[in-house]
Motif scaffolding. Structure first.
Motif, PDB file in Angstrom:
ATOM      1  N   GLY A   9       0.650  -1.292  -0.052  1.00 16.18           N
ATOM      2  CA  GLY A   9      -0.009   0.073  -0.058  1.00 16.18           C
ATOM      3  C   GLY A   9       0.856   1.253   0.022  1.00 16.18           C
ATOM      4  O   GLY A   9       0.529   2.112  -0.721  1.00 16.18           O
ATOM      5  N   GLN A  26      -9.216  -1.735  -2.393  1.00 12.94           N
ATOM      6  CA  GLN A  26     -10.351  -0.760  -1.712  1.00 12.94           C
ATOM      7  C   GLN A  26     -10.323   0.563  -2.622  1.00 12.94           C
ATOM      8  O   GLN A  26     -10.975   1.061  -2.846  1.00 12.94           O
ATOM      9  CB  GLN A  26     -10.297  -0.959  -0.231  1.00 12.94           C
ATOM     10  CG  GLN A  26     -10.576  -2.185   0.489  1.00 12.94           C
ATOM     11  CD  GLN A  26     -10.598  -2.044   1.913  1.00 12.94           C
ATOM     12  OE1 GLN A  26     -10.350  -1.040   2.324  1.00 12.94           O
ATOM     13  NE2 GLN A  26     -10.834  -3.192   2.404  1.00 12.94           N
ATOM     14  N   GLN A  27      -8.998   1.037  -2.503  1.00 11.12           N
ATOM     15  CA  GLN A  27      -8.746   2.249  -3.086  1.00 11.12           C
ATOM     16  C   GLN A  27      -8.981   2.386  -4.520  1.00 11.12           C
ATOM     17  O   GLN A  27      -9.862   3.383  -5.004  1.00 11.12           O
ATOM     18  CB  GLN A  27      -7.212   2.877  -2.983  1.00 11.12           C
ATOM     19  CG  GLN A  27      -7.029   4.228  -3.186  1.00 11.12           C
ATOM     20  CD  GLN A  27      -5.681   4.495  -2.991  1.00 11.12           C
ATOM     21  OE1 GLN A  27      -4.795   3.695  -2.537  1.00 11.12           O
ATOM     22  NE2 GLN A  27      -5.265   5.573  -3.508  1.00 11.12           N
ATOM     23  N   ASP A  69      -5.495  -2.675   1.051  1.00 10.88           N
ATOM     24  CA  ASP A  69      -6.161  -1.272   1.058  1.00 10.88           C
ATOM     25  C   ASP A  69      -6.076  -0.675  -0.517  1.00 10.88           C
ATOM     26  O   ASP A  69      -6.789   0.022  -0.555  1.00 10.88           O
ATOM     27  CB  ASP A  69      -5.165  -0.597   2.038  1.00 10.88           C
ATOM     28  CG  ASP A  69      -3.636  -0.547   1.799  1.00 10.88           C
ATOM     29  OD1 ASP A  69      -3.490  -1.678   1.319  1.00 10.88           O
ATOM     30  OD2 ASP A  69      -3.119   0.309   2.061  1.00 10.88           O
TER      31      ASP A  69
END
Length: 271
Positions: free
Chosen positions: A23, A94-95, A91
């Motif tokens: 990430g 999701q981003q 993450d």
């Protein structure tokens, strides 16, 4: 700042054609400005617990494309290939709202579903105006296997050059022919071409399926089951034939063969 980012990306690319990112690296080197280079990102899940066989196949093809770019004459600091594993950068998924893997989704385009390196090649050409000529490394495994087989057969014939009666052994040739027939009728060639998983485990209830639900596909375990069934049928028919043609004591020779053959055929009928 930009020079440091480019130098760091070049250093990683010199070590490995596909740069692994988490990430923090993704946000710094891909999303955050300034950036005067393009990045191809594959979202995947390569950890064994994910049991994603398609991810491994797609990763191999992605490596072919990245290596073709890395060792081509057009290689420069304007394009880099990266990969984000779900277990290392959930993450990031999701981003960028990516929930289908493996995929290499450029902006305003659907996720990549093909496993052939020419497909991401066209993505690169259409989205970044960069053309990459794909070079697939040669596979010498078939040549090596054939050379070993010829050497083994030649050595065996040389060692037994004074006694070659085994070549005329009908039983040996029959067994070899049956092995080829069992392998072909059970779908071993299909497994070699398609590379299916051995079995499928349902992630919801943990139930393992050895028989594929579709008539257009199969598991490796399914081909093994078919192979054993074909071998059992053949063994039963051979025993029945020997029992019918054998001479001598009926109780000692024919009865065990008939019982074994009947047992095998009974199991196959009930299967």
């Amino acid at each position: 700042m930009l020079v440091e980012k480019v130098d760091q990306m070049m250093e990683w690319s010199s070590r490995r054609s596909v740069i692994r990112m988490n990430g923090d690296k993704f946000r710094r080197f891909v999303k955050a400005p300034p950036r005067n280079y393009s990045v191809i990102v594959m979202f995947t899940a390569l950890q064994p617990q994910r049991q994603c066989s398609v991810c491994r196949q797609a990763n191999e093809e992605y490596q072919v494309l990245a290596n073709s770019w890395r060792y081509s004459s057009a290689f420069c600091n304007k394009l880099f290939f990266t990969v984000v594993d779900y277990d290392e950068g959930a993450d990031v998924f999701q981003q960028v709202t990516v929930w289908i893997y493996p995929s290499t989704p450029p902006s305003n385009r659907p996720p990549l579903r093909s496993l052939h390196p020419q497909s991401p090649h066209f993505h690169v050409h259409s989205c970044l105006s960069a053309s990459i000529r794909v070079f697939r490394p040669p596979n010498y495994s078939g040549t090596i296997a054939l050379a070993l087989l010829v050497s083994l057969v030649g050595g065996l014939l040389y060692l037994r050059r004074n006694n070659l009666e085994f070549i005329y052994n009908k039983t040996g040739w029959a067994m070899a022919a049956l092995c080829v027939v069992f392998a072909m009728t059970s779908g071993q060639m299909w497994n070699h071409i398609r590379g299916p998983p051995y079995a499928h485990k349902n992630p919801q209830n943990g139930q393992v399926s050895y028989i594929h639900g579709s008539s257009q596909a199969q598991f490796v375990a399914e081909s093994h089951i078919i192979l054993l069934l074909n071998a059992a049928i053949t063994m039963g028919m051979v025993l029945l034939n020997e029992a019918a043609t054998s001479k001598g004591d009926v109780g000692k020779r024919r009865r065990p063969k008939c019982c074994t053959a009947a047992f095998l055929l009974y199991l196959l009928v009930n299967w």
